[in-house]
Enzyme design. Structure first.
Site, PDB file in Angstrom:
ATOM      1  N   GLY A  80       0.830  -1.210   0.000  1.00 36.71           N
ATOM      2  CA  GLY A  80       0.000   0.000   0.000  1.00 36.71           C
ATOM      3  C   GLY A  80       0.857   1.251   0.000  1.00 36.71           C
ATOM      4  N   SER A  81       0.422   2.251   0.748  1.00 32.29           N
ATOM      5  CA  SER A  81       1.062   3.568   0.676  1.00 32.29           C
ATOM      6  C   SER A  81       2.500   3.583   1.157  1.00 32.29           C
ATOM      7  CB  SER A  81       0.233   4.588   1.465  1.00 32.29           C
ATOM      8  OG  SER A  81      -0.996   4.820   0.796  1.00 32.29           O
ATOM      9  N   THR A  82       2.914   2.592   1.954  1.00 36.28           N
ATOM     10  CA  THR A  82       4.325   2.556   2.361  1.00 36.28           C
ATOM     11  C   THR A  82       5.233   2.406   1.147  1.00 36.28           C
ATOM     12  OG1 THR A  82       4.239   0.159   2.704  1.00 36.28           O
ATOM     13  CG2 THR A  82       3.791   1.550   4.614  1.00 36.28           C
TER      14      THR A  82
END
Length: 269
Positions: A86-88
């Site tokens: 995801g956003s990581t």
């Protein structure tokens, strides 16, 4: 008299730090109580050496009665379970763009809805039409990351994320390790490149993710993670000792520092 002589085994010294381990387990248990996940992992790694300083998972098990525990809790989830980053993952997309020399932190990027093929990528939160590269990281813009990943291009993006260790085994030596999920480069279509750029359509183990982030924190040098520091025999003689091992340089230190500074703004601003 009958006496059974049981030979002494070797001593194993781990890299685990008991202070780090206590804090990690406490934080993970608190998060598990609050969010009730199916499973969860927390770990701390020394980015300069690759040493695993703490490693915790939920649900855990009692080693004194492990034969009565659910089989799923016995595996080492940090290497055996796969997550969508995801956003990581946006950290690595921005790092690839900076590494290629395409952008600087204050460059403005079009972050309006982005159509790729038959799909339109949108952000779930409102923001300005144009954001700086630094703001894309700060507010976690999918459209901004997708545009930057597309700008980097499939060849360079793929080479960069594989250099970080995604799609390969860390070879830490813990049982049940998998190598994550990463399609072959020839099979990735433009839409998938865009979604991978914000961490969807790619699978990583928690340890892979920690190792890749550590490479950025370590000035662009990827270290091999390890958890066994030393093995010695009953007399105290060292049989085996592990030293830090640099695997490869993934980007110049000065460019890694740009990413580090942008990462700090996520919590500072």
């Amino acid at each position: 008299d009958f006496r059974l002589e049981v030979p002494s085994g070797n001593d194993v010294v781990l890299t685990i730090d008991k202070g780090f381990q206590y804090v990690t387990e406490k934080a993970l248990n608190e998060a598990a109580i609050e969010h009730e996940p199916a499973w969860a992992v927390a770990l701390a790694m020394n980015p300069k050496t690759g040493e695993i300083l703490s490693l915790a998972q939920y649900p855990s098990f009692d080693p004194n009665r492990f034969n009565k525990e659910p089989i799923g809790s016995l595996k080492t989830m940090a290497v055996a379970n796969v997550i969508e980053p995801g956003s990581t993952f946006k950290v690595f997309t921005l790092a690839a763009a900076v590494n290629k020399g395409l952008v600087k932190p204050d460059d403005m990027i079009d972050c309006r809805p982005y159509t790729v093929g038959r799909k339109t990528i949108k952000d779930s939160h409102h923001h300005d039409d144009f954001l700086s590269v630094e703001q894309i990281m700060q507010i976690s813009s999918n459209t901004g990351a997708a545009r930057l990943g597309t700008q980097v291009g499939l060849d360079d993006m793929y080479d960069f994320i594989t250099s970080l260790g995604f799609g390969e085994f860390t070879s830490i030596g813990l049982p049940g390790e998998v190598n994550g999920i990463l399609a072959e480069k020839k099979d990735i279509i433009p839409l998938e490149l865009a979604t991978i750029s914000f961490g969807q359509g790619i699978g990583a183990t928690p340890l892979q993710l920690a190792g890749a982030l550590s490479a950025i924190a370590n000035g662009g040098m990827l270290m091999k993670p390890y958890i066994v520091k030393k093995i010695s025999d009953p007399e105290g003689h060292t049989i085996e000792e592990t030293a830090p091992e640099a695997l490869r340089k993934i980007m110049p230190r000065e460019k890694a520092q740009i990413i580090i500074d942008m990462m700090k703004t996520v919590v500072a601003e």
